[in-house]
Design a protein around this motif. Structure first.
Motif, PDB file in Angstrom:
ATOM      1  N   SER A  82      34.611  40.832  38.739  1.00 17.44           N
ATOM      2  CA  SER A  82      33.637  40.871  37.772  1.00 17.44           C
ATOM      3  C   SER A  82      33.660  42.210  36.855  1.00 17.44           C
ATOM      4  O   SER A  82      34.640  43.233  37.317  1.00 17.44           O
ATOM      5  N   SER A  83      33.381  42.536  35.802  1.00 18.69           N
ATOM      6  CA  SER A  83      33.889  43.363  34.888  1.00 18.69           C
ATOM      7  C   SER A  83      32.519  44.265  34.415  1.00 18.69           C
ATOM      8  O   SER A  83      31.287  43.677  34.416  1.00 18.69           O
ATOM      9  N   LEU A 120      38.055  52.068  36.800  1.00 17.96           N
ATOM     10  CA  LEU A 120      36.923  51.428  37.525  1.00 17.96           C
ATOM     11  C   LEU A 120      36.993  50.222  36.863  1.00 17.96           C
ATOM     12  O   LEU A 120      36.565  49.032  37.762  1.00 17.96           O
ATOM     13  N   GLN A 121      37.148  50.135  35.476  1.00 15.85           N
ATOM     14  CA  GLN A 121      37.320  48.623  34.948  1.00 15.85           C
ATOM     15  C   GLN A 121      38.245  47.628  35.455  1.00 15.85           C
ATOM     16  O   GLN A 121      37.933  46.684  35.781  1.00 15.85           O
ATOM     17  N   VAL A 122      39.326  48.488  35.959  1.00 20.18           N
ATOM     18  CA  VAL A 122      40.535  47.501  36.523  1.00 20.18           C
ATOM     19  C   VAL A 122      40.185  47.139  37.779  1.00 20.18           C
ATOM     20  O   VAL A 122      40.287  46.141  38.239  1.00 20.18           O
ATOM     21  N   PHE A 123      39.694  48.000  38.646  1.00 16.09           N
ATOM     22  CA  PHE A 123      39.213  48.028  39.874  1.00 16.09           C
ATOM     23  C   PHE A 123      38.015  46.640  40.109  1.00 16.09           C
ATOM     24  O   PHE A 123      38.075  45.853  40.781  1.00 16.09           O
ATOM     25  N   TYR A 124      36.871  46.867  39.196  1.00 14.11           N
ATOM     26  CA  TYR A 124      35.984  45.903  39.165  1.00 14.11           C
ATOM     27  C   TYR A 124      36.487  44.341  38.540  1.00 14.11           C
ATOM     28  O   TYR A 124      36.022  43.305  39.243  1.00 14.11           O
ATOM     29  N   ARG A 125      37.496  44.480  37.618  1.00 17.64           N
ATOM     30  CA  ARG A 125      37.802  43.044  37.217  1.00 17.64           C
ATOM     31  C   ARG A 125      38.872  42.582  38.274  1.00 17.64           C
ATOM     32  O   ARG A 125      38.469  41.435  38.502  1.00 17.64           O
ATOM     33  N   TYR A 126      39.675  43.177  38.704  1.00 11.89           N
ATOM     34  CA  TYR A 126      40.804  42.676  39.538  1.00 11.89           C
ATOM     35  C   TYR A 126      40.730  42.631  41.024  1.00 11.89           C
ATOM     36  O   TYR A 126      40.830  41.889  41.611  1.00 11.89           O
ATOM     37  N   VAL A 127      39.717  43.463  41.554  1.00  7.97           N
ATOM     38  CA  VAL A 127      39.394  43.596  43.008  1.00  7.97           C
ATOM     39  C   VAL A 127      37.907  42.813  43.278  1.00  7.97           C
ATOM     40  O   VAL A 127      38.064  42.166  44.303  1.00  7.97           O
ATOM     41  N   LEU A 128      36.846  43.353  42.381  1.00  4.87           N
ATOM     42  CA  LEU A 128      35.740  42.717  42.778  1.00  4.87           C
ATOM     43  C   LEU A 128      35.288  41.534  41.900  1.00  4.87           C
ATOM     44  O   LEU A 128      34.385  40.695  42.063  1.00  4.87           O
TER      45      LEU A 128
END
Length: 165
Positions: free
Chosen positions: A42-43, A32-40
């Motif tokens: 924000s972290s 989830l952290q990787v998804f939020y940081r690199y796709v969305l």
């Protein structure tokens, strides 16, 4: 005496399931952290800390499982050359020394957990008591598993005395 062995086996199975759940949660949080940081873009503020706390519990519970199932690294070159009776004696001594370390984990782990109980983690805002509690819990589980192993070694030792093995 068989009760302690059965209890040790049952608790070890429970710890395996708990460890599986914790490891799965930790993996999900990191994904989830990787998804939020690199796709969305924000972290998540809580992900790194949560994953670290889960990792601490997984490692220490895994250490208790290692004691139960003899996963820990050991050099057995010289022990393997010894007669059976002396091998059992060496196993007893090793288990006693491991028990001393586990007892230290319980006593001092509880002391440390109590000391840091007023401190809150920065991101998740839980008491650090719950994080540090992993140390005495792991030590107590190790003591239980070592006790069960000592019962088995006592039976082996008596069988060696009788010449059954």
């Amino acid at each position: 005496m068989k009760r302690i062995c059965r209890l040790s086996d049952w608790i070890n199975r429970c710890v395996q399931y708990i460890g599986f759940v914790q490891l799965s949660l930790m993996t999900l949080i990191i994904i989830l952290q990787v998804f939020y940081r690199y796709v969305l873009g924000s972290s998540l503020s809580w992900s790194e800390e949560s994953a670290r706390f889960l990792f601490i519990w997984v490692v220490l519970l895994g250490a208790s499982m290692g004691v139960k199932e003899s996963f820990h690294v050991s050099v057995t070159l010289f022990k393997d050359m010894l007669p059976r009776r002396i091998k059992v004696t060496v196993d007893v001594l090793v288990n006693l020394l491991t028990g001393v370390v586990a007892a230290i984990m319980v006593v001092y782990g509880l002391s440390i957990a109590e000391t840091v109980s007023i401190q809150l983690s920065p991101a998740v805002r839980i008491s650090m008591f719950w994080v540090y509690l992993a140390i005495p819990v792991s030590g107590a589980l190790m003591l239980l598993h070592l006790t069960a192993r000592m019962v088995e070694l006592a039976q082996t030792f008596s069988a060696v005395d009788k010449g059954d093995c």
